[in-house]
Design a protein around this motif. Structure first.
Motif, PDB file in Angstrom:
ATOM      1  N   SER A  57       0.828  -1.208   0.000  1.00 24.46           N
ATOM      2  CA  SER A  57       0.000   0.000   0.000  1.00 24.46           C
ATOM      3  C   SER A  57       0.861   1.257   0.000  1.00 24.46           C
ATOM      4  O   SER A  57       0.513   2.247  -0.649  1.00 24.46           O
ATOM      5  CB  SER A  57      -0.957  -0.007   1.192  1.00 24.46           C
ATOM      6  OG  SER A  57      -0.227   0.071   2.398  1.00 24.46           O
ATOM      7  N   SER A  70       0.721   3.858  -3.078  1.00 24.58           N
ATOM      8  CA  SER A  70       0.346   5.254  -2.836  1.00 24.58           C
ATOM      9  C   SER A  70       1.454   6.208  -3.251  1.00 24.58           C
ATOM     10  O   SER A  70       1.179   7.270  -3.815  1.00 24.58           O
ATOM     11  CB  SER A  70      -0.027   5.460  -1.372  1.00 24.58           C
ATOM     12  OG  SER A  70       1.084   5.207  -0.547  1.00 24.58           O
ATOM     13  N   GLY A  75       4.119  -2.976  -5.278  1.00 26.42           N
ATOM     14  CA  GLY A  75       3.166  -1.872  -5.336  1.00 26.42           C
ATOM     15  C   GLY A  75       3.562  -0.828  -6.362  1.00 26.42           C
ATOM     16  O   GLY A  75       2.720  -0.324  -7.125  1.00 26.42           O
TER      17      GLY A  75
END
Length: 110
Positions: free
Chosen positions: A40, A44, A100
């Protein structure tokens, strides 16, 4: 090193975490939480760097440097005997960050 309160507390916290993760399910869940937390954060940061398009190369360079530092931090952890929990946590965080960022790159190119 000197035996400061912070040094003593850090050593006790790591020992307590290692004793808590003797159960294989707890260890697996902790490693999964660290992986998804890294994922995450990577997603982000990738999305934020993509929104401000002038920071893309800088964010990619920062992630490459962080991944290389994590790889270099593995060697002393591999030589250390005993429980390899810290090594597993470092590897899961590194894999989550890279995965990610990679997934954000593929989403941006489509």
């Amino acid at each position: 090193m000197q035996n400061t309160r912070l040094h003593i507390f850090g050593g006790k916290a790591l020992l307590q975490l290692e004793s808590w993760t003797q159960n294989p399910w707890r260890r697996a869940s902790l490693l999964a939480i660290i992986f998804f937390g890294g994922f995450s954060i990577g997603a982000s940061v990738g999305a934020l760097a993509g929104a401000m398009s002038f920071l893309d190369p800088l964010a990619a360079l920062l992630f490459v440097v962080l991944a290389e530092l994590a790889i270099r931090a593995r060697k002393p952890l591999l030589r250390k005997g005993g429980d390899k929990l810290l090594l597993g946590l470092l590897d899961m965080a590194r894999m989550g960050l890279v995965y990610g960022l990679l997934l954000e790159g593929f989403k941006a190119s489509v």
